[in-house]
Design an enzyme around this catalytic site. Sequence first.
Site, PDB file in Angstrom:
ATOM      1  N   ASP A 138       0.847  -1.192   0.000  1.00  0.00           N
ATOM      2  CA  ASP A 138       0.000   0.000   0.000  1.00  0.00           C
ATOM      3  C   ASP A 138       0.880   1.240   0.000  1.00  0.00           C
ATOM      4  OD1 ASP A 138      -2.429   1.336  -0.054  1.00  0.00           O
ATOM      5  OD2 ASP A 138      -2.589   1.436   2.128  1.00  0.00           O
ATOM      6  N   HIS A 145      -3.722  13.917   1.429  1.00  0.00           N
ATOM      7  CA  HIS A 145      -4.017  12.969   2.499  1.00  0.00           C
ATOM      8  C   HIS A 145      -2.873  12.940   3.519  1.00  0.00           C
ATOM      9  CE1 HIS A 145      -5.405   9.305   4.503  1.00  0.00           C
ATOM     10  NE2 HIS A 145      -4.225   8.762   4.279  1.00  0.00           N
ATOM     11  N   GLU A 210     -10.775   3.907   3.363  1.00  0.00           N
ATOM     12  CA  GLU A 210      -9.849   4.724   2.568  1.00  0.00           C
ATOM     13  C   GLU A 210     -10.167   4.465   1.105  1.00  0.00           C
ATOM     14  OE1 GLU A 210      -5.774   3.856   3.736  1.00  0.00           O
ATOM     15  OE2 GLU A 210      -5.891   5.319   5.379  1.00  0.00           O
ATOM     16  N   GLU A 212      -9.190   4.167  -2.432  1.00  0.00           N
ATOM     17  CA  GLU A 212      -7.931   3.970  -3.151  1.00  0.00           C
ATOM     18  C   GLU A 212      -8.216   3.285  -4.473  1.00  0.00           C
ATOM     19  OE1 GLU A 212      -4.626   2.311  -1.036  1.00  0.00           O
ATOM     20  OE2 GLU A 212      -5.273   3.106   0.918  1.00  0.00           O
ATOM     21  N   ASP A 244      -9.213   0.446   1.632  1.00  0.00           N
ATOM     22  CA  ASP A 244      -8.231   0.019   2.638  1.00  0.00           C
ATOM     23  C   ASP A 244      -8.792   0.362   4.028  1.00  0.00           C
ATOM     24  OD1 ASP A 244      -5.950  -0.679   4.007  1.00  0.00           O
ATOM     25  OD2 ASP A 244      -4.912   1.198   3.584  1.00  0.00           O
ATOM     26  N   ARG A 248      -8.436   3.499  13.193  1.00  0.00           N
ATOM     27  CA  ARG A 248      -7.556   4.645  13.477  1.00  0.00           C
ATOM     28  C   ARG A 248      -7.006   4.649  14.892  1.00  0.00           C
ATOM     29  NH1 ARG A 248      -6.213   5.712   8.414  1.00  0.00           N
ATOM     30  NH2 ARG A 248      -7.994   6.394   7.152  1.00  0.00           N
ATOM     31  N   GLN A 251      -4.287   2.114  14.910  1.00  0.00           N
ATOM     32  CA  GLN A 251      -3.196   2.675  14.096  1.00  0.00           C
ATOM     33  C   GLN A 251      -2.386   3.722  14.863  1.00  0.00           C
ATOM     34  OE1 GLN A 251      -4.641   4.430  10.440  1.00  0.00           O
ATOM     35  NE2 GLN A 251      -2.593   4.988   9.696  1.00  0.00           N
ATOM     36  N   LYS A 264      -4.681  -2.279   9.775  1.00  0.00           N
ATOM     37  CA  LYS A 264      -4.990  -2.333   8.346  1.00  0.00           C
ATOM     38  C   LYS A 264      -5.206  -3.766   7.861  1.00  0.00           C
ATOM     39  CE  LYS A 264      -3.786   2.046   7.264  1.00  0.00           C
ATOM     40  NZ  LYS A 264      -4.523   2.960   6.384  1.00  0.00           N
ATOM     41  N   THR A 268      -9.169  -5.714   3.370  1.00  0.00           N
ATOM     42  CA  THR A 268      -9.024  -4.755   2.275  1.00  0.00           C
ATOM     43  C   THR A 268      -9.991  -5.218   1.199  1.00  0.00           C
ATOM     44  OG1 THR A 268      -6.667  -4.520   2.784  1.00  0.00           O
ATOM     45  CG2 THR A 268      -7.390  -3.747   0.618  1.00  0.00           C
ATOM     46  N   GLU A 384     -10.199  12.343   7.740  1.00  0.00           N
ATOM     47  CA  GLU A 384     -10.011  13.697   7.209  1.00  0.00           C
ATOM     48  C   GLU A 384     -11.322  14.483   7.193  1.00  0.00           C
ATOM     49  OE1 GLU A 384      -7.301  13.772   3.573  1.00  0.00           O
ATOM     50  OE2 GLU A 384      -7.696  11.652   3.873  1.00  0.00           O
TER      51      GLU A 384
HETATM   52 MN    MN Z   1      -4.137   2.961   2.645  1.00  0.00          MN
END
Ligand code: MN
Length: 435
Positions: A138, A145, A210, A212, A244, A248, A251, A264, A268, A384
Amino acid sequence: MSLLNETHDPKLSSWVASANLPGTDFPIQNLPFAVFRRKESDEVFRGGVAIGDQVLDLAALSSKNILTGEAQQAALAASGSTLNPLMAMGHTAWSSLRLALSRLLREDAKHQGITAQCLLEMEDVEYALPARIGDYTDFYTSIHHATNVGKLFRPDNPLLPNYRWVPIGYHGRASSVVLSGHEVHRPQGQLMPPGAERPMLAPTKRLDFELELGIFVGAGNSLGTPIPMDQAEQYVFGICLLNDWSARDIQGWEYQPLGPFLSKSFATSISPWIVTLEALAPYRLPFERDHDEPQPLPYLDSENNRLAGALDIQLKVMLSTPAMREADLPPQTICQTSYKHAYWTLAQLITHHTVNGCNLQAGDLLGSGTLSGPEPHQLAAMLEITEGGKKPLTLPNGEQRVFLEDGDQVTLRGWCTSKDAARIGFGECIGKISH
Ligand code: MN
């Protein structure tokens, strides 16, 4: 880099009528690949190509003796339960098959009766992962971001100094890549609540998506042999949508010094259809760096990359909550952006990944990184959108969200338009949260 050819002609139409409807993701100019079988059957999975609301069965087609040469070899390679053999054949084989399928499916094509025997209704099929994914990497290619997230984790020092020089990435987990539609369980993990003296094991309270793109590697390189910029795109089979999922709170506690790990690797999600890089040729843009940004090191630079290294893939994220579905409210769009805002191009990711001699293999998956753009409506993760949980998102029925709750469903969509080309799309990538 794929050039425009007869398969991109916006004037082409298909004898499969649904492929000519305005707004379809799968006109004859697209021809993406998936692995499928008849829904709830015990048939073997095999490769197929989308055309309108139909799937062209490549295993069936390869038995009809209407393809020849490299296209027939490629169709045979796509007849098994993964696309790895087709991917490993390389870009000339993919291109031969695309041309042959375009010619079989266009208006006035020969053998229409035989080809029609190989079509299935898309609504009658189910999909499998398109490839056996050996490795998943990834990246982190949106500077918007990276800056937004950096501000939350390190207010004084949002963007680390390496960002403008190195395409940042980490090795993800291939075994937990799942297909669109697969429910995502809220993971538990070790977290350190604010103000607490010691961490605890608990279900994540800050579950996020996320937005992506997933990049499937085609033919690989041998160990010890870097891929230069001018050849990089020949190694890319195609692109899908990728979510993804991220925890948080897990993380934030675990990510230093080696990067994300269990925050993570629980899931996915990817979309079933892979749009080939050749199909994306009409939606190229120059790769430009502002004058006040450092230019890439020579190994990450090439003339082709500067002329047309970027891709304008438009993307959006939609959220639907259980209460919204109960009230028959449609999913709410919460992000709309484009891949063109990425700080690093596809070719730069491939070249950087292999510059140390690391070997990529057919079926490997690269995540682009969260594709946030510069504007507020282009933020591509809840982290975000809600500024780390400080500014709740209000939905049309008055509900609020800071992160995802059980029953929430996230849908990713992608498509390309250009004034000189047909509109093509990626289908969708859906995931619902369960506890
Ligand atoms: Mn990612």
